[in-house]
Design a protein around this motif. Structure first.
Motif, PDB file in Angstrom:
ATOM      1  N   ALA A  87       0.840  -1.203   0.000  1.00 22.14           N
ATOM      2  CA  ALA A  87       0.000   0.000   0.000  1.00 22.14           C
ATOM      3  C   ALA A  87       0.873   1.251   0.000  1.00 22.14           C
ATOM      4  O   ALA A  87       0.576   2.221  -0.702  1.00 22.14           O
ATOM      5  CB  ALA A  87      -0.937  -0.010   1.209  1.00 22.14           C
ATOM      6  N   TYR A  88       1.951   1.234   0.750  1.00 19.55           N
ATOM      7  CA  TYR A  88       2.862   2.377   0.786  1.00 19.55           C
ATOM      8  C   TYR A  88       3.522   2.558  -0.577  1.00 19.55           C
ATOM      9  O   TYR A  88       3.703   3.682  -1.050  1.00 19.55           O
ATOM     10  CB  TYR A  88       3.922   2.183   1.871  1.00 19.55           C
ATOM     11  N   ARG A  89       3.867   1.443  -1.217  1.00 17.32           N
ATOM     12  CA  ARG A  89       4.494   1.488  -2.543  1.00 17.32           C
ATOM     13  C   ARG A  89       3.557   2.133  -3.568  1.00 17.32           C
ATOM     14  O   ARG A  89       4.017   2.759  -4.518  1.00 17.32           O
ATOM     15  CB  ARG A  89       4.900   0.086  -2.987  1.00 17.32           C
ATOM     16  N   GLU A  90       2.253   2.007  -3.368  1.00 18.04           N
ATOM     17  CA  GLU A  90       1.294   2.663  -4.260  1.00 18.04           C
ATOM     18  C   GLU A  90       1.447   4.187  -4.207  1.00 18.04           C
ATOM     19  O   GLU A  90       1.190   4.867  -5.186  1.00 18.04           O
ATOM     20  CB  GLU A  90      -0.138   2.275  -3.887  1.00 18.04           C
ATOM     21  N   ARG A  91       1.866   4.693  -3.045  1.00 15.57           N
ATOM     22  CA  ARG A  91       2.059   6.136  -2.858  1.00 15.57           C
ATOM     23  C   ARG A  91       3.491   6.581  -3.122  1.00 15.57           C
ATOM     24  O   ARG A  91       3.729   7.765  -3.344  1.00 15.57           O
ATOM     25  CB  ARG A  91       1.690   6.523  -1.422  1.00 15.57           C
TER      26      ARG A  91
END
Length: 145
Positions: A87-91
């Protein structure tokens, strides 16, 4: 553990990004500290473990899959952290993740993934599982007082 960076790396934006990622993913606290006259970043893993980020003219290099292991108690905890990292990688596309198939060796199964973000080392997030009756006789376990 101390991790060294090239001079000029530990600027406020870098420190903020490091603190945000590792705080959100692992719950690590970050602080700026002075150590032997140098302004460093301190990542507190728990009440006894930490990473110290410092600058040095010959910074650390880990071009392969050099890593530190973080042992979780259950498969669900590993999967939850993997979900948070994704999820962090999406940002932020600077998050790097390496997923692994379960490694089965004898009576132990290792369920793991690697994650890396801005620091010069990977973190191996894993749990170990044993079939009933095959657990190790003794096992180190951290418990807060």
């Amino acid at each position: 553990m101390e991790l060294t960076f090239a001079p000029g790396t530990l600027e406020p934006a870098f420190r903020k990004d490091v603190a945000a990622f590792y705080g959100e993913l692992f719950g690590w606290a970050s602080a700026d500290v002075e150590v032997v006259g140098q302004d460093c970043q301190y990542l507190r893993v728990d009440d006894g473990q930490f990473l110290l980020l410092a600058e040095y003219e010959r910074p650390m290099q880990a071009p392969g899959y050099d890593h530190l292991g973080l042992l979780c108690g259950t498969r669900a905890e590993v999967d939850d952290l993997l979900g948070k990292a994704k999820a962090y990688r999406e940002r932020d596309d600077r998050v790097r993740i390496k997923e692994y198939e379960d490694l089965v060796t004898g009576n132990v199964t290792v369920h793991a993934f690697y994650v890396k973000y801005l620091l010069p080392i990977w973190f191996d997030v894993q749990c170990m599982e044993w079939p009933p009756g095959h657990e190790p006789a003794g096992r180190w376990q951290y418990a807060s007082a």
